[in-house]
Design a protein around this motif. Structure first.
Motif, PDB file in Angstrom:
ATOM      1  N   PRO A 144      45.462  43.292  39.748  1.00 48.45           N
ATOM      2  CA  PRO A 144      45.450  44.041  38.498  1.00 48.45           C
ATOM      3  C   PRO A 144      45.093  43.177  37.286  1.00 48.45           C
ATOM      4  N   VAL A 145      44.282  43.745  36.383  1.00 51.62           N
ATOM      5  CA  VAL A 145      44.042  43.116  35.097  1.00 51.62           C
ATOM      6  C   VAL A 145      45.199  43.520  34.179  1.00 51.62           C
ATOM      7  N   ASP A 146      45.633  42.624  33.317  1.00 53.08           N
ATOM      8  CA  ASP A 146      46.858  42.851  32.540  1.00 53.08           C
ATOM      9  C   ASP A 146      46.800  44.121  31.705  1.00 53.08           C
ATOM     10  N   LEU A 147      45.741  44.291  30.919  1.00 49.09           N
ATOM     11  CA  LEU A 147      45.595  45.497  30.096  1.00 49.09           C
ATOM     12  C   LEU A 147      44.162  46.013  30.202  1.00 49.09           C
ATOM     13  N   ALA A 158      38.877  44.645  28.987  1.00 46.26           N
ATOM     14  CA  ALA A 158      39.839  44.096  29.944  1.00 46.26           C
ATOM     15  C   ALA A 158      40.495  42.893  29.285  1.00 46.26           C
ATOM     16  N   VAL A 159      41.814  42.901  29.210  1.00 44.24           N
ATOM     17  CA  VAL A 159      42.553  41.829  28.538  1.00 44.24           C
ATOM     18  C   VAL A 159      43.395  41.086  29.572  1.00 44.24           C
ATOM     19  N   GLU A 160      43.154  39.795  29.684  1.00 44.59           N
ATOM     20  CA  GLU A 160      43.953  38.939  30.568  1.00 44.59           C
ATOM     21  C   GLU A 160      44.853  38.083  29.689  1.00 44.59           C
ATOM     22  N   ILE A 161      46.151  38.059  30.002  1.00 43.39           N
ATOM     23  CA  ILE A 161      47.159  37.417  29.145  1.00 43.39           C
ATOM     24  C   ILE A 161      47.785  36.235  29.870  1.00 43.39           C
TER      25      ILE A 161
END
Length: 232
Positions: A144-147, A158-161
């Motif tokens: 899963p991608v974070d957001l 797509a936001v990766e944290i």
């Protein structure tokens, strides 16, 4: 736990040999079996130690040690290796035994899951007024991608944290973007790499791949400061 402050000398033999001349030190004998020798300096790291499982016992004081003023000798032996720690006690200044009870564990403030939760709740304020959250932990074939965020212009973000942004995180987001952009219902998909700190090498790689970098201010996300535009 037993806490001893003593004037002592320490000899370690095993994978390497080490010697500490007589001085006042803090000795910790923990209930997990570990024995640690600390000085009043050097931060948290002990001068020497024996990791569990190991066995501590008092052994007879030899004549030469008695003549030098040694009153006790502790021998700590590893139960797995031939490593041995010998502690020669010249004087015990304090000796305390305490039961610390069950350790509930460390609860970290600002871990990635918490950062994700805070950012998800403030998507328009942080990423732009026309953005909206689609889903946290948006699934892909490789994880899963974070957001996943709708950008207001017909595409998605797509936001990766991460707490600390490094090259591996950029590579991870790159793989997510490649998969997500194949979905015609999401495309075009751009990426944002978000972290409390982003390493220079990771920033260069992200920018080379068209990925924006976002510095997360934990206090701002928690409402402890005024929000600021932190997109670079």
């Amino acid at each position: 736990m037993r806490i001893v402050i003593a004037k002592c000398a320490v000899d370690y033999s095993g994978r390497l040999d080490a010697h500490l001349e007589p001085a006042k030190r803090l000795l910790l004998i923990k209930n997990d079996g570990s024995v640690l020798v600390h000085a009043d300096g050097g931060s948290y790291k002990p001068l020497n130690w024996m990791s569990p499982p190991c066995t501590l016992r008092r052994i007879p004081v030899e004549h030469a040690d008695t003549a030098a003023g040694v009153t006790e000798v502790w021998e700590v032996t590893s139960d797995k290796t031939d490593d041995t720690l010998i502690v020669r006690i010249y004087e015990i200044l304090h000796d305390l035994t305490a039961d610390l009870g069950i350790e509930p564990g460390l609860i970290k403030d600002g871990v990635e899951a918490h950062l994700q939760e805070l950012l998800a709740a403030q998507v328009p304020a942080v990423l732009g007024a026309n953005t909206s959250l689609v889903r946290r932990e948006y699934p892909t074939a490789i994880g899963p991608v974070d957001l996943l965020v709708r950008d207001g212009a017909g595409g998605h973000i797509a936001v990766e944290i991460k707490r600390r942004g490094e090259i591996d995180g950029v590579e991870q987001l790159t793989r997510y973007l490649e998969l997500l952009d194949r979905d015609s219902t999401l495309s075009p998909v751009r990426g944002i790499f978000a972290a409390q700190e982003i390493k220079p090498q990771a920033r260069v790689l992200a920018e080379d791949r068209g990925i924006e970098c976002l510095i997360l201010d934990y206090d701002v996300l928690r409402g402890m400061d005024d929000p600021q535009d932190r997109l670079f």
